[in-house]
Design a protein around this motif. Structure first.
Motif, mmCIF file in Angstrom:
data_model
loop_
_atom_site.group_PDB
_atom_site.id
_atom_site.type_symbol
_atom_site.label_atom_id
_atom_site.label_comp_id
_atom_site.label_asym_id
_atom_site.label_seq_id
_atom_site.Cartn_x
_atom_site.Cartn_y
_atom_site.Cartn_z
ATOM 1 N N ALA A 189 1.477 0.306 -16.098
ATOM 2 C CA ALA A 189 1.671 0.095 -14.662
ATOM 3 C C ALA A 189 2.601 1.187 -14.165
ATOM 4 C CB ALA A 189 2.277 -1.280 -14.421
ATOM 5 N N GLU A 190 2.364 1.640 -12.950
ATOM 6 C CA GLU A 190 3.163 2.749 -12.451
ATOM 7 C C GLU A 190 4.039 2.327 -11.285
ATOM 8 O OE1 GLU A 190 -0.009 5.423 -11.965
ATOM 9 O OE2 GLU A 190 0.269 6.250 -13.972
ATOM 10 N N MET A 191 5.254 2.804 -11.295
ATOM 11 C CA MET A 191 6.094 2.633 -10.117
ATOM 12 C C MET A 191 6.944 3.878 -9.913
ATOM 13 S SD MET A 191 9.060 -0.158 -10.555
ATOM 14 C CE MET A 191 10.414 -0.118 -11.637
ATOM 15 N N LEU A 198 17.191 0.665 -6.525
ATOM 16 C CA LEU A 198 16.306 1.827 -6.449
ATOM 17 C C LEU A 198 14.834 1.466 -6.287
ATOM 18 C CD1 LEU A 198 17.885 4.105 -9.179
ATOM 19 C CD2 LEU A 198 18.387 4.017 -6.751
ATOM 20 N N ALA A 199 14.462 0.246 -6.675
ATOM 21 C CA ALA A 199 13.043 -0.120 -6.628
ATOM 22 C C ALA A 199 12.883 -1.617 -6.789
ATOM 23 C CB ALA A 199 12.280 0.593 -7.742
ATOM 24 N N GLY A 200 11.653 -2.077 -6.588
ATOM 25 C CA GLY A 200 11.342 -3.472 -6.860
ATOM 26 C C GLY A 200 11.158 -3.634 -8.356
ATOM 27 N N LYS A 201 10.757 -4.842 -8.774
ATOM 28 C CA LYS A 201 10.553 -5.041 -10.201
ATOM 29 C C LYS A 201 9.080 -4.935 -10.540
ATOM 30 C CE LYS A 201 12.672 -9.178 -9.895
ATOM 31 N NZ LYS A 201 12.916 -10.658 -9.868
ATOM 32 N N LEU A 202 8.795 -4.509 -11.768
ATOM 33 C CA LEU A 202 7.407 -4.400 -12.191
ATOM 34 C C LEU A 202 7.296 -4.769 -13.670
ATOM 35 C CD1 LEU A 202 4.689 -3.518 -10.878
ATOM 36 C CD2 LEU A 202 5.028 -1.310 -11.958
ATOM 37 N N ILE A 206 0.845 -1.200 0.000
ATOM 38 C CA ILE A 206 0.000 0.000 0.000
ATOM 39 C C ILE A 206 0.881 1.252 0.000
ATOM 40 C CG2 ILE A 206 -1.641 1.337 1.388
ATOM 41 C CD1 ILE A 206 -2.881 -1.387 2.210
ATOM 42 N N ASP A 207 1.925 1.221 0.826
ATOM 43 C CA ASP A 207 2.864 2.344 0.883
ATOM 44 C C ASP A 207 3.483 2.633 -0.477
ATOM 45 O OD1 ASP A 207 2.777 3.387 3.323
ATOM 46 O OD2 ASP A 207 4.687 2.569 4.047
ATOM 47 N N LEU A 208 3.933 1.581 -1.143
ATOM 48 C CA LEU A 208 4.625 1.749 -2.425
ATOM 49 C C LEU A 208 3.669 2.192 -3.533
ATOM 50 C CD1 LEU A 208 7.045 -1.312 -2.377
ATOM 51 C CD2 LEU A 208 7.658 1.092 -2.160
ATOM 52 N N ALA A 209 2.363 1.904 -3.369
ATOM 53 C CA ALA A 209 1.397 2.249 -4.419
ATOM 54 C C ALA A 209 0.887 3.679 -4.270
ATOM 55 C CB ALA A 209 0.232 1.263 -4.393
ATOM 56 N N ARG A 210 1.318 4.384 -3.194
ATOM 57 C CA ARG A 210 0.866 5.772 -3.010
ATOM 58 C C ARG A 210 1.287 6.638 -4.184
ATOM 59 N NH1 ARG A 210 1.980 5.781 2.842
ATOM 60 N NH2 ARG A 210 -0.032 5.142 3.664
ATOM 61 N N ASP A 211 0.482 7.688 -4.423
ATOM 62 C CA ASP A 211 0.846 8.644 -5.476
ATOM 63 C C ASP A 211 2.179 9.293 -5.133
ATOM 64 O OD1 ASP A 211 -1.317 8.204 -7.028
ATOM 65 O OD2 ASP A 211 -2.521 9.845 -6.198
#
Ligand code: CUA
Length: 346
Positions: free
Chosen positions: A195-197, A183-187, A116-121
């Motif tokens: 999809a947004e990251m 820097l980030a997870g994979k998507l 949920i945290d990572l999906a924030r705008d």
């Protein structure tokens, strides 16, 4: 004796393997793609989730293995010994139902919370980049409120440090997966979907990454770099990217070779696939407008220098299996001219 050695061999091999793996993991410096050594807030959040979950996994592993070894030793078959036959044990059954449920509930809550945290705008001033996966390279379209400011580049993603960068991922052909581990997870980058990251880097530096979903012959050659720069250096780069290329002809010719290469770029069909802002509009291969600004090319597998370019132009599919860029059967002179032209794209 010999049998006992043979039997314990897999165990010893396993232990040695584990020791080597641990030695590697404990040396983050030699691992440029180590997700356990995050260098930005979003990757750090993932690492923070990983730590307790790994702790729980290690605890469960040693508990279960310990109990198995204990049971094997303690209840080993002895001659003439028949074990007591039992049925059911409420205490144990309750224990091995409730304990895992509690552990999994903790893991579940922590995971969903992080998701949920990572999906924030992202923050409102986030840089917007549309990332398109291609077989086998990455396209980046920097997008601004004023669309006339937009520009396109490939493989190397330049970002300012300490600022959110929102990536909108998609694909032009098959499913790819964007992964800069520090820097980030994979998507997933999926054709027809977005999809947004969000990513961010703390410090200036070069962060390595790669496509993390098997996507065809050169999947392993679909790499990427994120180049984080302080605000001033980033702003200079950004300003540069908006400048269209100058035509290397007549009044602004740099060398005869470059003008020749500019012609060849058209007669050999390069312009059908590659865009050069202000000159050509091909959309199949990477946009080459500021090719000289890039440290690498062809899915970030080659350092950008004349000798690598020569190899690539001689026979692209031989350098990168399955490459859509064909072997154009260019002569060495033609290659020299094309390289001279590419050198004007700074
Ligand atoms: Cu793209 Cu693997």
């Amino acid at each position: 004796m010999r049998n006992r050695i043979r039997r314990s061999l897999p165990f010893v091999v396993g232990l040695v393997g584990l020791a080597i793996a641990m030695a590697i993991v404990l040396q983050p410096r030699v691992l440029p793609q180590n997700a356990l050594d995050p260098e930005g807030p979003f990757a750090r959040q993932l690492d923070r989730l990983w730590d307790p979950v790994f702790g729980i996994a290690v605890f469960v592993f040693f508990l279960v293995q310990g109990l198995i070894i204990f049971a094997v030793m303690r209840f080993k078959e002895k001659p003439g010994d028949r074990p007591r036959q039992v049925h059911g044990n409420s205490k144990f059954e309750l224990g091995w139902t409730v304990a895992p449920a509690v552990l999994l509930a903790f893991v579940g809550f922590a995971t969903v919370g992080t998701l949920i945290d990572l999906a924030r705008d992202p923050e409102p001033d986030a840089l917007q980049v549309r990332v398109t996966g291609h077989q086998w390279w990455w396209e980046y379209e920097y997008q601004y409120e004023d669309a006339s400011q937009n520009f396109t580049t490939a493989n190397e993603l330049y970002i300012p440090t300490g600022r959110n960068v929102q990536l909108t991922l998609t694909s032009s052909d098959v499913i790819h997966n964007y992964w800069p581990p520090k820097l980030a997870g994979k998507l997933y980058a999926i054709p027809g979907r977005e999809a947004e990251m969000t990513i961010e880097a703390d410090q200036p530096g070069v962060y390595y990454g790669q496509c993390a979903e098997f996507c065809g012959l050169s999947h392993a050659n679909m790499r990427l770099r994120v180049i984080a720069q302080d605000d001033a250096a980033y702003a200079a780069w950004e300003g540069d990217q908006r400048r269209p290329a100058t035509v290397p002809a007549a009044e602004n010719v740099t060398t005869a070779d470059a003008a020749e290469g500019y012609e060849l770029f058209q007669t050999k069909g390069c312009q059908g696939c590659h865009a050069v802002e202000g000159q050509f509009n091909g959309r199949i291969g990477p946009d080459l407008t500021h090719f000289q600004d890039r440290r690498t090319f062809a899915g970030a597998i080659f350092e950008n220098n004349p000798s690598n370019l020569r190899r690539w132009l001689r026979n692209a599919p031989a350098e990168k299996q399955g490459s859509i860029m064909p072997n154009l059967n260019l002569s060495e002179e033609e290659i020299t001219s094309l390289i001279a032209y590419l050198e004007t794209l700074d």
